[in-house]
Design a protein around this motif. Structure first.
Motif, mmCIF file in Angstrom:
data_model
loop_
_atom_site.group_PDB
_atom_site.id
_atom_site.type_symbol
_atom_site.label_atom_id
_atom_site.label_comp_id
_atom_site.label_asym_id
_atom_site.label_seq_id
_atom_site.Cartn_x
_atom_site.Cartn_y
_atom_site.Cartn_z
ATOM 1 N N ASP A 134 0.809 -1.219 0.000
ATOM 2 C CA ASP A 134 0.000 0.000 0.000
ATOM 3 C C ASP A 134 0.843 1.270 0.000
ATOM 4 O O ASP A 134 0.373 2.319 -0.426
ATOM 5 C CB ASP A 134 -0.936 0.013 1.216
ATOM 6 N N LYS A 135 2.077 1.176 0.472
ATOM 7 C CA LYS A 135 2.941 2.361 0.519
ATOM 8 C C LYS A 135 3.869 2.453 -0.685
ATOM 9 O O LYS A 135 4.584 3.445 -0.845
ATOM 10 C CB LYS A 135 3.765 2.356 1.808
ATOM 11 N N PRO A 137 5.154 3.239 -4.346
ATOM 12 C CA PRO A 137 4.764 4.081 -5.480
ATOM 13 C C PRO A 137 4.118 3.221 -6.562
ATOM 14 O O PRO A 137 4.429 2.031 -6.700
ATOM 15 C CB PRO A 137 6.103 4.664 -5.953
ATOM 16 N N TYR A 138 3.228 3.833 -7.352
ATOM 17 C CA TYR A 138 2.533 3.076 -8.391
ATOM 18 C C TYR A 138 3.518 2.515 -9.414
ATOM 19 O O TYR A 138 3.331 1.418 -9.930
ATOM 20 C CB TYR A 138 1.502 3.966 -9.083
ATOM 21 N N ARG A 141 4.902 -0.666 -8.176
ATOM 22 C CA ARG A 141 3.926 -1.766 -8.216
ATOM 23 C C ARG A 141 3.943 -2.472 -9.575
ATOM 24 O O ARG A 141 3.699 -3.678 -9.658
ATOM 25 C CB ARG A 141 2.522 -1.234 -7.910
ATOM 26 N N ARG A 454 1.705 7.402 0.149
ATOM 27 C CA ARG A 454 2.737 6.539 -0.401
ATOM 28 C C ARG A 454 4.110 7.027 0.037
ATOM 29 O O ARG A 454 4.310 8.195 0.343
ATOM 30 C CB ARG A 454 2.646 6.503 -1.933
ATOM 31 N N TYR A 456 8.013 7.829 -0.712
ATOM 32 C CA TYR A 456 8.913 8.209 -1.797
ATOM 33 C C TYR A 456 10.312 8.421 -1.244
ATOM 34 O O TYR A 456 10.502 8.687 -0.054
ATOM 35 C CB TYR A 456 8.423 9.473 -2.503
#
Length: 995
Positions: A134-135, A137-138, A141, A454, A456
């Protein structure tokens, strides 16, 4: 694991067994959804499984991905065989079997359709039940999903998955992971050598007694021919046609080869010249966002052989540029080794002010990120300001990732992305599938919902309302100048010492004027006079707002009586045919034409230096003077000498500002205080008088840009060019090499290749070919520019009847290894310590003491059967990744490079070509060890690959009694497999050549 697979006798069957897990992971990269791969196989696997793999390749090569609607999709347009139902049934049974063996089979999940049934299966990240996801970054993922889907515990391991899951901790430690992109994209300059390699691999497979048609890309490959058009003709209605005719005349041989490849290889789409710029075609048509192949869903991701592949990141597709060897490896199903990157979170707030364009925003972002330092990192954009940016605005920012130094600038998929997909002709069903999958797999951003925080690596923030109109230059894309400060900045550049922001023009010469006659009319130029004004490049011509804005500026200026001076070389090179359609529908194209911005072609032109010659009288007026004329272009790069040899000042600007500067005729102007010119009523006309409002632009865009335009432009994309259709190309699946060709030549990599891997090669008593210091770049190793008249490459061409005027460049001749080998280390600025201070592409032949060109010295060593090595300092191979920087040394006979440190991509390229990369121990280098380069070197590697380990210590001795220890920079077991086979391409050939 690799050692277990390589124990015993090296035979063709053993070779296949060793690579069987590799083959499985190739399956995981096919368009058939990167189907789940099995764990590594034992050596007693039966041949029936190999047969199943071959069946899988046949069916996976023809799996289609559809945009929806009635127009052609990238997959449906590929040259490929179609499958019978029985073959598909066998695939589905095998798919089910492999899924049951997959390491992450428990998270294989069904995605239901809202109307009933299912879209297909996918690997569910939420089903891992790991709170770390969940944390993430997209962008990370996407890496995670790929690692899970391709996990075979050989090429991609569970350790790779864990590294990505633990990104917060591992991203700071320079750990490497294996990544398999979903597809590959090429442009023609880099695509030609890639196809040459594939063609020669087919010959090698045939020579080994197997079916050459096994050599096909295992992931979708799209090649867009866009880099060969030049602006030889401008300011006429037939300029585009004339330029294209010249383009075909110059490149007939290369184009015929590409056309052959378009039919000879399955799973490959070749987009003919005149269709658009590779990155805009990728954005509008080729980008999938989510693949649905054979009922298996996964995110789109792409690597390309052009640095601005990053433009696709604006669509939420992870993509970046790589070297040619990496691209070829990815085509053939091999993993890319990459450092798990840090991710800079860039928050955008507010909205752009009236009159500010996306170009102004990207130049501001570029300056901020260059200052922050993002080399080797991902940048991920987020925040409330995202809703104010169109998809085209996002793509403009993503496009310039190379200019701010990031691997990519990523925009996660949200509602804006979905609307763009519909606009560009993707069907409602496809868009629904994309949204459903991304939501289900926690990869969709819905700004209407509370946002999960998120993590970074670092954080930046920009208030969009603070962005001001600006341009960038005169020599670098990140040297942003506010428009209101431009006049003062220009005069400072004239005063400053020579450098990125200086020309050192004496005060007394700053007002110098050169008068000349242009077609019988009196004309003049001075410092800052605009001689090139080009609306060009993928960066901005993908954006309807700035293109319509430019057309409105042209119209308003014409209505008031302003016209561009006839000696300014103006041009319009759209990134896709859609631009022409919406300019026509808006009724504004005629005004661009009236100002001299007629369409000159659809491809990369001025931005990559294909600006063509200036008119002879203009060129003559500049020649022999100290005048600093200017070019203004809507591109992404403006390095000195890149745009045009005679434009020493080059500025990047939005398309509307390109028109404005063309009208003004100079960059030496303060648009706020000084008029652009005098109108037909005798009154002064200022920039504010011809600048459209945001509302005006938006209204025209809404009326003019329609989904039907994208459909009509792309439905016949492979058949829309008559010159391409008329081009004759062989119909065979094997290429008939012309021994007299100086553009296309069969490379020698696979000559006399046997079914048995050669294993480790002895490097004994090797001579030092070159002894370098720090920061030797790929431009030093394999220059891409002009072929010097005195060079070995020039001699080779002249001996074959090629005149100097037809030398072209090293870049255009990348399909001929004989030219490129002679061009290796041919940079005229190369510094080789063996030459005792002399600069140039020469070295000392140690046995005789003679000074020779590098190629001639290397040829002598090879003829005598003597190995060579290279000594180097820190950051060896930095710069643009270039396949020939590794291929060239191999052809010269280099067996090892011993360096203080390597640039990451170049090190992997050396490994991919079977050259041994060695690093001096910390604190040591050739100088501290007292090495002169005149010694002979022996590298003490084990003689059996099973006894070699990644990163192990290796002793090197010399004939003078010196001995030192290096670190072996084969960093993974897979790279050791490449070395065992003599390189990545022989590795693949043997995996496919067993009957």
């Amino acid at each position: 694991m690799y050692r277990r697979a390589t124990a015993g006798v090296r035979s063709a069957s053993t070779s296949l067994t060793r690579l069987s897990s590799s083959s499985l992971s190739k399956i995981a990269s096919t368009p058939a959804a990167s189907a789940p791969s099995a764990p590594i196989l034992n050596q007693n696997r039966s041949r029936s499984f190999s047969s199943a793999l071959r069946s899988f390749r046949v069916c996976s090569a023809s799996t289609r991905w559809s945009h929806g609607g009635n127009w052609g999709s990238p997959a449906s347009l590929r040259a490929q065989t179609r499958n019978s139902a029985p073959v598909m049934e066998r695939f589905e049974r095998k798919y089910a079997s492999m899924a049951s063996e997959h390491a992450y089979k428990d998270i294989l999940t069904s995605l239901p359709k809202p109307s009933g049934g299912e879209y297909g299966k996918y690997y569910s990240l939420p089903a891992l039940n790991d709170p770390r996801i969940d944390k993430l970054p997209y962008s990370v993922r996407i890496l995670l999903e790929s690692a899970i889907r391709n996990c075979d515990n050989y090429q991609v391991t569970k350790d790779d998955v864990e590294k990505i899951l633990d990104w917060e901790n591992t991203s700071t430690k320079q750990v490497e992971i294996a990544f398999k992109p979903a597809r590959v994209i090429l442009q023609d300059f880099t695509g030609v050598p890639a196809l040459v390699d594939l063609a020669s691999m087919r010959d090698a497979v045939k020579n080994l007694g197997s079916d050459p048609n096994k050599i096909n890309p295992l992931v979708p490959v799209d090649l867009v021919v866009d880099h060969s058009v030049q602006v030889d003709f401008a300011r006429s209605e037939d300029a585009a046609q004339k330029n294209m005719e010249l383009e075909f005349k110059r490149n007939k041989e290369r184009f015929a080869f590409l056309k052959w490849g378009s039919t000879a290889f399955q799973n490959m789409l070749v987009v003919p010249p005149g269709s658009g710029i590779v990155h805009q075609v990728n954005l509008e048509y080729l980008g999938r966002v989510v693949f649905n192949s054979g009922g298996f869903l996964y995110p789109d991701s792409v690597v390309g052989t052009d640095s601005h592949t990053t433009m696709i990141d604006g669509l939420g597709v992870a993509g970046w540029g790589v070297g040619g060897i990496e691209a070829e490896a990815a085509m053939l199903g091999q993993p890319m080794s990459m450092v798990l990157p840090g991710v800079v979170g860039f928050k955008l707030d507010g909205k752009l002010k009236e009159g500010v364009t996306a170009t102004d925003l990207v130049l501001t972002v570029t300056q901020i990120l260059r200052k922050h330092g993002v080399v080797g990192k991902f940048v991920e954009f987020y925040g409330e300001g995202m809703s104010e940016l169109s998809l085209a605005d996002r793509a403009t920012i993503a496009n310039m990732s190379p200019e701010y130094g990031a691997t990519m600038g990523f925009f996660p998929v949200d509602h804006v992305t979905l609307e763009y997909l519909k606009l560009t002709g993707r069907s409602d069903e496809t868009v629904s599938m994309i949204e459903s999958y991304l939501r289900a797999n926690n990869m969709f951003v819905d700004y209407n919902e509370p946002q999960q925080e998120r993590s970074y690596t670092s954080y930046l923030q920009l208030e969009l309302g603070h962005v001001e109109p600006c341009i960038s230059g005169p020599k670098r894309p990140h040297d942003r100048v506010s428009l209101k400060d431009m006049k003062a900045d220009w005069h400072a550049c004239l005063d400053n010492p020579v450098g990125f922001k200086g020309f050192a023009v004496p005060k007394e010469k700053q007002d110098e004027v050169v008068k000349f006659s242009y077609q019988g009319q009196p004309a003049s130029i001075k410092h800052g006079s605009v001689v090139i004004a080009a609306i060009t490049s993928c960066t901005n011509t993908s954006n309807p707002s700035v293109m319509i804005g430019a057309a409105l500026v042209a119209k308003k200026a014409f209505d008031l009586g302003l016209e561009v001076k006839p000696w300014v070389k103006t041009s319009l090179a759209p990134g896709s045919r859609v631009v022409e359609q919406y300019l026509d529908r808006s009724g504004l194209r005629e005004y661009l034409n009236k100002q001299g911005f007629q369409i000159v072609g659809y491809g990369c032109t001025t931005c990559i230096g294909n600006s063509g010659d200036l008119e002879s009288s203009v060129a003559a007026a500049i020649e022999g003077t100290d005048i600093i004329p200017a070019a203004v272009l809507s591109g992404n790069r403006n390095f000195e000498g890149r745009v045009h040899p005679q434009t020493r000042a080059n500025y990047l600007a939005s398309p509307p500002l390109v028109v404005a500067y063309a009208l003004a005729g100079t960059v030496d102007i303060d648009f706020e205080k000084e008029p652009i010119g005098t109108g037909k009523d005798g009154k002064s006309v200022f920039l504010r008088d011809i600048w459209p409002t945001n509302e005006e632009v938006a209204k025209v865009v809404q009326y003019s840009v329609l989904p039907s335009m994208f459909k009509s432009s792309y439905e016949t994309i492979t058949e829309g060019n008559p010159l391409w259709n008329e081009l004759s190309a062989p119909g065979s699946t094997l290429y008939s090499w012309d021994p007299n060709s100086t553009y296309i030549h069969e490379p020698p990599y696979f000559k006399n290749m046997t079914a048995n891997p050669p294993g480790p090669r002895e490097v004994k008593d090797a001579y030092c070919l070159l002894n370098f210091g720090d920061s030797v770049t790929t431009d030093h190793i394999s220059p891409a520019g002009n072929i010097q008249k005195s060079s070995p490459a020039a001699k080779f061409l002249m001996e074959r009847g090629v005149s100097q005027t037809d030398f072209n460049s090293y870049g255009s001749r990348r399909g001929n290894d004989e030219v490129m080998a002679r061009g290796t280390f041919a940079n005229i600025r190369i510094v080789n310590k063996l030459m005792k201070g002399e600069v140039g592409p020469n070295t000392v032949h140690i046995p005789t003491g003679e000074k020779l060109s590098v190629f001639d010295a290397a040829s002598r060593y090879k003829t005598a059967g003597q190995d060579t090595v290279i000594l180097a300092g820190a950051e060896y191979g930095s710069g643009s990744s270039r396949d020939w920087a590794a291929k060239g040394p191999l052809l010269l006979g280099v067996k090892a490079v011993i360096a203080k440190s390597f640039e990451r991509i170049h090190r992997s390229n050396l490994a991919g070509m079977g050259i041994i990369p060695l690093c001096f121990k910390a604190g040591e280098d050739a100088d501290t060890l007292g090495l002169t380069g005149e010694e002979r070197y022996t590298v003490h590697l084990p003689t059996t690959v099973g006894d070699i380990r990644p990163g192990q210590d290796v002793t090197v001795t010399t004939d003078t009694g010196k001995s030192f220890v290096c670190t072996l920079r084969f960093d993974t077991e897979v790279e050791l497999a490449y070395y065992d086979h003599g390189g990545i391409l022989p590795y693949v050939i043997r995996s496919l050549s067993t009957k």
